[in-house]
Write an enzyme that holds these catalytic residues in place. Structure first.
Site, PDB file in Angstrom:
ATOM      1  N   GLU A   1      36.325  43.255  52.345  1.00 17.47           N
ATOM      2  CA  GLU A   1      37.506  43.448  51.865  1.00 17.47           C
ATOM      3  C   GLU A   1      38.598  43.679  53.112  1.00 17.47           C
ATOM      4  OE1 GLU A   1      37.588  46.541  48.815  1.00 17.47           O
ATOM      5  OE2 GLU A   1      36.472  45.352  47.565  1.00 17.47           O
TER       6      GLU A   1
ATOM      7  N   LYS B   1      39.093  45.327  35.862  1.00 21.55           N
ATOM      8  CA  LYS B   1      38.685  44.107  36.498  1.00 21.55           C
ATOM      9  C   LYS B   1      38.607  43.021  35.634  1.00 21.55           C
ATOM     10  CE  LYS B   1      36.270  46.454  40.433  1.00 21.55           C
ATOM     11  NZ  LYS B   1      34.731  46.634  40.846  1.00 21.55           N
TER      12      LYS B   1
HETATM   13  C1  2PG Z   1      34.864  48.186  43.719  1.00 25.67           C
HETATM   14  C2  2PG Z   1      34.981  46.593  43.988  1.00 25.67           C
HETATM   15  C3  2PG Z   1      36.238  46.244  44.610  1.00 25.67           C
HETATM   16  P1  2PG Z   1      32.946  44.787  44.120  1.00 25.67           P
HETATM   17  O1  2PG Z   1      33.426  48.395  43.642  1.00 25.67           O
HETATM   18  O2  2PG Z   1      35.457  48.773  43.262  1.00 25.67           O
HETATM   19  O3  2PG Z   1      36.615  47.083  45.579  1.00 25.67           O
HETATM   20  O4  2PG Z   1      33.711  45.946  44.724  1.00 25.67           O
HETATM   21  O5  2PG Z   1      34.084  43.709  43.597  1.00 25.67           O
HETATM   22  O6  2PG Z   1      32.034  44.246  45.088  1.00 25.67           O
HETATM   23  O7  2PG Z   1      32.450  45.210  42.767  1.00 25.67           O
HETATM   24 MG    MG Z   2      34.436  50.253  42.542  1.00 30.23          MG
END
Ligand code: 2PG
Ligand code: MG
Length: 385
Positions: free
Chosen positions: A179, A302
């Site tokens: 990231e 998300k």
């Molecule tokens: C999280 C995400 C984004 P990932 O855990 O919040 O930072 O990570 O996309 O790997 O789930």
């Molecule tokens: Mg997270």
């Protein structure tokens, strides 16, 4: 009317294959691409490999061609009837985001009800866990709470990221992770000390994403950075120590996704933003449970965890109704798609988690700034910390 739909395999920031989708209507061509996570929750919608998607796609395409694009929920309903997990959340979300853009004639925020207010960027400064880095916790984050507009907020996060990079130099920076966060050999306490000092200079506050599900095995949490296994109550104490010592204002996924009880206990012990990511996985029914059990004060949103934008909006609605701050978020594997910036401003999200460094992160920040200029009297969303 939708005249055609096409997809292509493209690479994300981690070099994994993801889906780019295009919806072609009488008015124009609208596209979107799917992000992908690494620290995935057990309850999020399932992505499928491109080879499988390719086989199923002609049937999906056939159902979409001819639909009216002015209502994206109709397209989402069609995708839902085929099955999000079956076609892959990566295909579903790319199509769903493209459908929102089609409905808004290219501007996602327009189809989502217009611009309400602007989120504070929650920026990842130092990383660890499965994203790469020496820390057991996944992210050390900053919030530029004093910023008066999005540009100032973005600049502040970048200034902190640079300052921390300089400080961490003494601890042997080994690079940047998935990231764009710094990777160094300092442990959690040292790192939090450095970030807290830098944040203070810029009037920002500090938070963490523990991504505890990644540390969890058979009832215990293993912290590789400390070479230590912790029981549930030791994990609770560790989190409370961090909150106190470093004046954290935000803690994401401090416990594994099935442990509602520990989340609720932590809520009673602190007033800060306890945030659920894998805990909720952007699933409306899990947000219902969270509100009911008083398990969190914030929820990560998300879109790809839900698989459809209409479902994402339902999750946001439940979070807001239940008094939770919603935090619109990127994934660790990103593309240069800026959809989440539109989603955050259209739903009045108090926070957006979109990283700090890396082109795939910066484009989201730039989109926020671009949207800021579109509004006569833009305002930051109220953030209670
Ligand atoms: C999280 C995400 C984004 P990932 O855990 O919040 O930072 O990570 O996309 O790997 O789930
Ligand atoms: Mg997270």
């Amino acid at each position: 009317m939708i005249k055609n739909v096409r997809i292509e395999p493209v690479l994300n920031s981690r070099g994994e294959t993801t889906i780019f989708a295009e919806i072609i209507t009488n008015r124009g061509t609208y596209s979107a691409s799917a992000p992908s996570g690494k620290s995935k929750g057990a309850y999020e919608a399932k992505a499928q490999p491109f080879e499988k998607i390719k086989k199923l796609f002609p049937a999906v395409r056939k159902k979409l061609v001819g639909l009216d694009e002015s209502e994206f929920s109709i397209i989402d309903d069609t995708l839902e009837s085929i099955g999000v997990d079956r076609m892959g959340s990566n295909l579903a979300i790319a199509l769903s985001m493209a459908a929102v853009r089609a409905a808004g004639n290219g501007e996602a925020y327009a189809a989502l009800g217009g611009i309400k207010s602007f989120p504070y960027p929650l920026g990842n400064v130092v990383g660890g866990g499965v994203h790469g880095g020496g820390l057991s916790i996944q992210e050390v984050l900053v919030i530029p709470v004093k910023a008066k507009n999005v540009r100032e907020a973005i600049d502040t996060n970048f200034a902190i990221w640079h300052a921390v990079g300089n400080e961490l130099g003494a601890h042997g920076i080994t690079g940047r992770n998935d990231e764009g966060a710094w990777v160094a050999t300092a442990d959690e306490a040292e790192t939090l000390g450095i970030v807290t000092n830098a944040a203070k200079k810029f009037g920002a506050k500090v938070g963490i994403d523990v991504a505890a599900g990644q540390l969890y095995k058979r009832g215990k949490y293993y912290w590789p950075s400390l070479g230590r296994t912790m029981s549930k109550s030791e994990q609770m104490d560790k989190i409370l120590d961090f909150i106190k010592e470093f004046r954290l204002v935000y803690v994401e996924d401090p416990f594994t996704e099935t442990d509602w009880e520990s989340f609720a206990q932590l809520m009673k012990k602190t007033k800060i933003l306890v945030c659920g990511d894998d805990l909720f996985a952007t699933q409306p029914e899990r947000l219902d449970i969270g509100v009911h059990r008083k398990a969190a004060r914030a929820a990560i949103i998300k879109p790809d965890q839900a698989g459809l934008i209409s479902k994402t909006l339902r999750a946001i609605h439940i979070a807001k109704d239940g008094g939770l701050a919603h935090v619109v978020s990127h994934r660790s594997g990103e593309t240069c798609d800026t959809f989440i910036a539109d989603l955050a401003v259209a739903t009045g999200a108090p926070l957006i988690k979109c990283g700090i460094s890396g082109e795939e992160r910066v484009v989201k920040a730039n989109r926020l700034a671009e949207l800021w200029d579109k509004v006569k009297k833009p305002v930051m969303t109220k953030l209670r910390l």
